[in-house]
Design a protein around this motif. Structure first.
Motif, PDB file in Angstrom:
ATOM      1  N   VAL A 477       0.825  -1.209   0.000  1.00  0.00           N
ATOM      2  CA  VAL A 477       0.000   0.000   0.000  1.00  0.00           C
ATOM      3  C   VAL A 477       0.866   1.270   0.000  1.00  0.00           C
ATOM      4  O   VAL A 477       1.960   1.298   0.546  1.00  0.00           O
ATOM      5  CB  VAL A 477      -0.970  -0.022   1.210  1.00  0.00           C
ATOM      6  N   ARG A 478       0.353   2.297  -0.650  1.00  0.00           N
ATOM      7  CA  ARG A 478       0.983   3.620  -0.658  1.00  0.00           C
ATOM      8  C   ARG A 478      -0.105   4.654  -0.354  1.00  0.00           C
ATOM      9  O   ARG A 478      -1.274   4.448  -0.687  1.00  0.00           O
ATOM     10  CB  ARG A 478       1.574   3.960  -2.045  1.00  0.00           C
ATOM     11  N   VAL A 495       0.534   3.533  13.069  1.00  0.00           N
ATOM     12  CA  VAL A 495      -0.581   4.330  13.589  1.00  0.00           C
ATOM     13  C   VAL A 495      -1.915   3.732  13.138  1.00  0.00           C
ATOM     14  O   VAL A 495      -2.880   3.657  13.908  1.00  0.00           O
ATOM     15  CB  VAL A 495      -0.469   5.802  13.133  1.00  0.00           C
ATOM     16  N   ALA A 496      -1.946   3.267  11.897  1.00  0.00           N
ATOM     17  CA  ALA A 496      -3.182   2.662  11.392  1.00  0.00           C
ATOM     18  C   ALA A 496      -3.534   1.430  12.229  1.00  0.00           C
ATOM     19  O   ALA A 496      -4.710   1.182  12.509  1.00  0.00           O
ATOM     20  CB  ALA A 496      -3.018   2.289   9.925  1.00  0.00           C
ATOM     21  N   GLU A 497      -2.506   0.699  12.660  1.00  0.00           N
ATOM     22  CA  GLU A 497      -2.772  -0.494  13.471  1.00  0.00           C
ATOM     23  C   GLU A 497      -3.244  -0.090  14.856  1.00  0.00           C
ATOM     24  O   GLU A 497      -4.210  -0.634  15.381  1.00  0.00           O
ATOM     25  CB  GLU A 497      -1.517  -1.365  13.565  1.00  0.00           C
ATOM     26  N   GLY A 506      -6.767  -2.287   5.104  1.00  0.00           N
ATOM     27  CA  GLY A 506      -6.318  -3.624   4.694  1.00  0.00           C
ATOM     28  C   GLY A 506      -7.344  -4.296   3.780  1.00  0.00           C
ATOM     29  O   GLY A 506      -6.993  -4.941   2.783  1.00  0.00           O
ATOM     30  N   LEU A 507      -8.614  -4.100   4.126  1.00  0.00           N
ATOM     31  CA  LEU A 507      -9.672  -4.727   3.333  1.00  0.00           C
ATOM     32  C   LEU A 507      -9.718  -4.107   1.932  1.00  0.00           C
ATOM     33  O   LEU A 507      -9.881  -4.810   0.925  1.00  0.00           O
ATOM     34  CB  LEU A 507     -11.013  -4.521   4.051  1.00  0.00           C
ATOM     35  N   TRP A 508      -9.529  -2.792   1.921  1.00  0.00           N
ATOM     36  CA  TRP A 508      -9.561  -2.110   0.625  1.00  0.00           C
ATOM     37  C   TRP A 508      -8.404  -2.602  -0.263  1.00  0.00           C
ATOM     38  O   TRP A 508      -8.593  -2.902  -1.443  1.00  0.00           O
ATOM     39  CB  TRP A 508      -9.470  -0.582   0.823  1.00  0.00           C
ATOM     40  N   VAL A 509      -7.199  -2.735   0.355  1.00  0.00           N
ATOM     41  CA  VAL A 509      -6.019  -3.200  -0.405  1.00  0.00           C
ATOM     42  C   VAL A 509      -6.296  -4.602  -0.967  1.00  0.00           C
ATOM     43  O   VAL A 509      -6.040  -4.879  -2.142  1.00  0.00           O
ATOM     44  CB  VAL A 509      -4.750  -3.216   0.491  1.00  0.00           C
ATOM     45  N   VAL A 534      -1.032 -10.586  -0.377  1.00  0.00           N
ATOM     46  CA  VAL A 534      -1.591  -9.423   0.337  1.00  0.00           C
ATOM     47  C   VAL A 534      -1.195  -9.539   1.806  1.00  0.00           C
ATOM     48  O   VAL A 534      -1.301 -10.613   2.397  1.00  0.00           O
ATOM     49  CB  VAL A 534      -3.130  -9.373   0.191  1.00  0.00           C
ATOM     50  N   ASN A 535      -0.710  -8.431   2.369  1.00  0.00           N
ATOM     51  CA  ASN A 535      -0.309  -8.427   3.784  1.00  0.00           C
ATOM     52  C   ASN A 535      -1.527  -8.329   4.696  1.00  0.00           C
ATOM     53  O   ASN A 535      -2.476  -7.588   4.425  1.00  0.00           O
ATOM     54  CB  ASN A 535       0.609  -7.239   4.069  1.00  0.00           C
ATOM     55  N   LEU A 536      -1.468  -9.082   5.774  1.00  0.00           N
ATOM     56  CA  LEU A 536      -2.576  -9.102   6.720  1.00  0.00           C
ATOM     57  C   LEU A 536      -2.034  -8.638   8.084  1.00  0.00           C
ATOM     58  O   LEU A 536      -1.067  -9.200   8.588  1.00  0.00           O
ATOM     59  CB  LEU A 536      -3.070 -10.552   6.833  1.00  0.00           C
TER      60      LEU A 536
END
Ligand code: C2E
Ligand code: MG
Ligand code: MG
Length: 693
Positions: A477-478, A495-497, A506-509, A534-536
């Motif tokens: 993601v960027r 921060v997002a975490e 994450g879902l959007w990615v 995809v990273n989880l």
């Protein structure tokens, strides 16, 4: 006191005609008249009837008007009744003088003009009535004053000596009236007040300003003290001459106690009895003021937060958790100097104010001592409870103008201490504040970014090392930040975490990457066997409906499950080992492949990971990068690859940057590679072009 009947007059005369005549005259003027024919009888009638006025003849054979005067004046109930003497004789000056001496108020000599008589009578009766009204109201007032039990009312002379006092005074002050009349009123003051001349000063204020009011301690006869509300009023006559003072007090001990209880409740924590935030802020204000006045005055605030309080609360219940807080409060108090303040700010947060310290080492020493003391387990309700605390220290500086700033800095330092590892202390440094502010801004921006769809997915090729062919991409993601340009995940993922924003991101990615891969697969036959990684985040792993969501993404995008590979870091698994095991097997049932990301950086052992249905290990790029420099790293890589193969897992090497690394990895039979040597992450368009080559 007995009051005379209204408009009643006693007429005493031994000559019946004169008696009759006067009676008639008076009755016509509206008076009620009693009669008697000599002084003795007149006195008897007066005692029974209490006339407002006695009109008596001077000379009568049996008992004269002068005798009557003496009798009346000697009688307590008649003493003030006015007497008008009438004399039938023209010149009887001697009798008149004698009568006046015996207590007569006025006299009239015959022959008298009836009009003149009536005018005199009218004036005397009127005077009696006025005096009577005054007495009546005075009596009522005295009754009122006496009956007031809650007020101690003292009349003082100009020197402050007690002239009279009421029932309430006896009740409140504990003295009998006779013990106190004539005494100086300062007797009710505390010895220390008397020493400072307080009673005298209060009297002079009252004399000067008319009134003095105060709330102060007073003493009773038995020496006990009570809070009293005091009002001293100067009493002056019509010509403004000071006649004395009234001194009214009321026992307000109960009210004061209630106020004290309320004040205590407003400034203390109910559970531990410690000062609360409001009181601490008050103390801090005082300290800040001191730093402004004395250059070398230093104070420190320690912000203390328990490290595992939530666990204790959840597992042992509120009761034990509360007991722990109380025990900690007690332990803190015994660890500190009496002049230090321990406050509870709420929950498991405490603050300690260290006043007048020499330097920061005093504060760190105390923080260490607290941490050591808290390490001794607490025994509560049959449980041995272990706890540690993270402590942030803020030292006073000229920069602090507001108490809240000191607390905030100590709090920031505490967060830092917690982030570095629990059970530590950290000293605040202004950089921490800047960092916190930046993080707050980032958090706010992140929320908008989700709404404004500012995220993009870049794709980094993953190559088969044996064939050199492209096998798929990792979706990375960027953030196209409106002001800061393109941001790499390192700048915002943490921060997002922390804020949970990673879940929608994450879902959007995942959706975007799956959709993109499906489009590519449909575009060319070479792409049909490609897969997407995809990273989880571990936050996503602990989400209850993760499996349904993944399933939905696959159905919505039309991508086959085996084309999706989910990457989760080792630490992500270790943090939710129980739920991860369940989630992984369900994902496996969907047909999705599972990769362990950044392998080697966590603490897991390979054999432990074996219990998870993992397909591929991605060796962290720190091992690959230093493979040539440190032989040890090469050995680690070799061991990981061998162990993975023994467990029937494939291996992807991350961060392949050089041809040497590639050769080395090939020799070690590593299946896949990803890194700048092949390609940096690129946008979808470039990735599409790469596939078509
Ligand atoms: P990662 O999953 O280990 O991703 C690989 C990272 O290594 C990427 O950094 C990539 O650009 C970088 N990299 C690849 N090859 C090389 C190389 O040869 N040399 C060097 N020095 N670096 C290389 P990136 O894109 O900055 O991502 C960093 C981390 O952010 C990722 O590590 C991943 O943990 C996380 N991340 C990225 N996108 C997402 C996402 O959509 N969701 C979640 N949860 N995490 C993400
Ligand atoms: Mg990854
Ligand atoms: Mg990685």
């Amino acid at each position: 006191m007995k009051y005379p009947g209204e408009n009643t007059i006693l007429v005493v005369n031994d000559i019946p005609d004169q008696l009759k005549l006067m009676t008639l005259m008076l009755e016509q003027a509206g008076y009620r008249v009693f009669t008697a024919s000599d002084g003795h009888e007149g006195f008897q009638v007066a005692r029974r009837g209490h006339p407002q006025l006695v009109i008596s003849d001077v000379s009568m054979p049996r008992a004269s008007g002068i005798d009557l005067c003496r009798l009346v004046r000697a009688d307590a109930t008649l003493r003030t009744t006015p007497i008008l003497l009438v004399s039938a004789l023209r010149i009887d000056t001697a009798s008149v003088v004698e009568g006046l001496r015996a207590g007569a108020d006025d006299y009239l000599q015959a022959p008298y003009d009836p009009v003149y008589l009536m005018a005199k009578v009218g004036r005397l009766v009127e005077r009696v009535q006025m005096v009577q009204a005054l007495h009546q109201s005075e009596d009522q007032f005295r009754l009122l004053v006496e009956s007031v039990q809650d007020y101690a009312i003292l009349m003082l002379d100009t020197q402050g000596r007690v002239v009279s006092w009421n029932e309430g005074a006896a009740r409140i002050k504990g003295y009998a009236a006779e013990e106190i009349i004539g005494e100086h009123f300062s007797r009710f003051y505390l010895p220390e007040d008397i020493e400072q001349d307080k009673p005298e000063r209060e009297l002079s204020v009252a004399a000067e300003q008319g009134r003095y009011g105060d709330e102060a301690w007073r003493v009773r006869k038995d020496g006990s003290r009570f809070w009293s509300n005091v009002v001293i009023t100067a009493l002056r006559d019509e010509s403004s001459v000071l006649r004395g003072f009234s001194h009214v007090t009321r026992d307000i001990t109960e009210r004061k106690r209630a106020e004290e209880r309320l004040r205590h409740a407003a400034f203390h924590d109910t559970l531990t009895g410690l000062p609360n935030r409001a009181l601490l802020i008050d103390y801090l204000k005082r300290c800040i003021a001191l730093t402004k006045r004395h250059e070398d005055y230093l104070f420190a605030v320690l912000f203390l937060d328990l490290d595992r309080f939530k666990v204790i609360n959840d597992s042992l219940g509120h009761g034990v958790a509360d007991q722990l807080l109380v025990a900690i409060a007690r332990r803190l108090l015994t660890t500190l100097r009496p002049e230090d303040t321990v406050a509870r700010l709420g929950g498991d947060e405490f603050a300690i104010l260290l006043e007048d310290i020499n330097d920061i080492s005093d504060a760190t020493r105390i923080a260490e001592r607290i941490q050591k003391e808290l390490m001794v387990p607490f025994s509560l309700d049959g449980h041995e409870v272990f706890t540690t605390a993270s402590i942030g220290i803020a030292l006073s500086s000229g920069m602090h103008d507001q108490p809240e700033d000191c607390l905030r800095d100590a709090d920031t330092a505490m967060y830092r201490a917690k982030a570095i590892g629990k059970g530590r202390h950290e000293i605040f440094d202004p950089k921490m504040h800047t960092r916190v502010m930046a993080l707050l801004k980032l958090e706010a921006d992140l929320r908008c970014a989700v709404e404004r769809q500012e995220f993009r997915v870049h794709y980094q090729p993953i190559m088969s090392l044996s064939t050199g062919m492209l096998t798929g991409f990792e979706a990375l993601v960027r953030w196209e930040h409106p002001h800061r340009g393109t941001l790499a995940p390192a700048e915002f993922i943490v921060v997002a975490e922390e804020t949970g924003m990673i879940i929608p991101i994450g879902l959007w990615v995942m959706h975007e990457a799956c959709h993109q891969m499906r489009v590519w697969q449909q575009q060319s036959s070479t792409a049909s066997r490609l897969s997407i990684n995809v990273n989880l985040s571990c936050k996503q792993v602990s989400q209850a409906d993760l499996v349904e969501r993944v399933d939905l993404v696959l159905r919505e995008t039309g991508l086959e499950a085996h084309s999706l590979k989910l990457e989760i870091t080792e630490s992500g698994i270790m943090e939710n080992a129980d739920s991860a095991a369940v989630v992984f097997s369900q994902l496996k049932d969907l047909g999705v492949k599972l990769h362990i990301d950044d392998f080697g950086t966590g603490y897991s052992s390979l054999s432990y990971l074996h219990s998870f249905p993992v397909d591929t290990l991605k060796i962290d790029r720190s091992f690959i990068g230093r493979m040539r420099v440190e032989v040890k790293n090469l050995e680690i890589v070799r061991t990981i690859i061998q162990l993975a193969h023994n467990l029937h897992m494939e291996v992807t090497a991350e961060g392949v940057e050089t041809v040497e690394q590639l050769d080395q990895l090939k020799r070690l039979e590593c299946e896949y590679g990803q890194g700048y040597f092949f390609s940096k992450p690129m946008n979808a368009q470039s990735a599409g072009a790469l596939i078509m080559q």
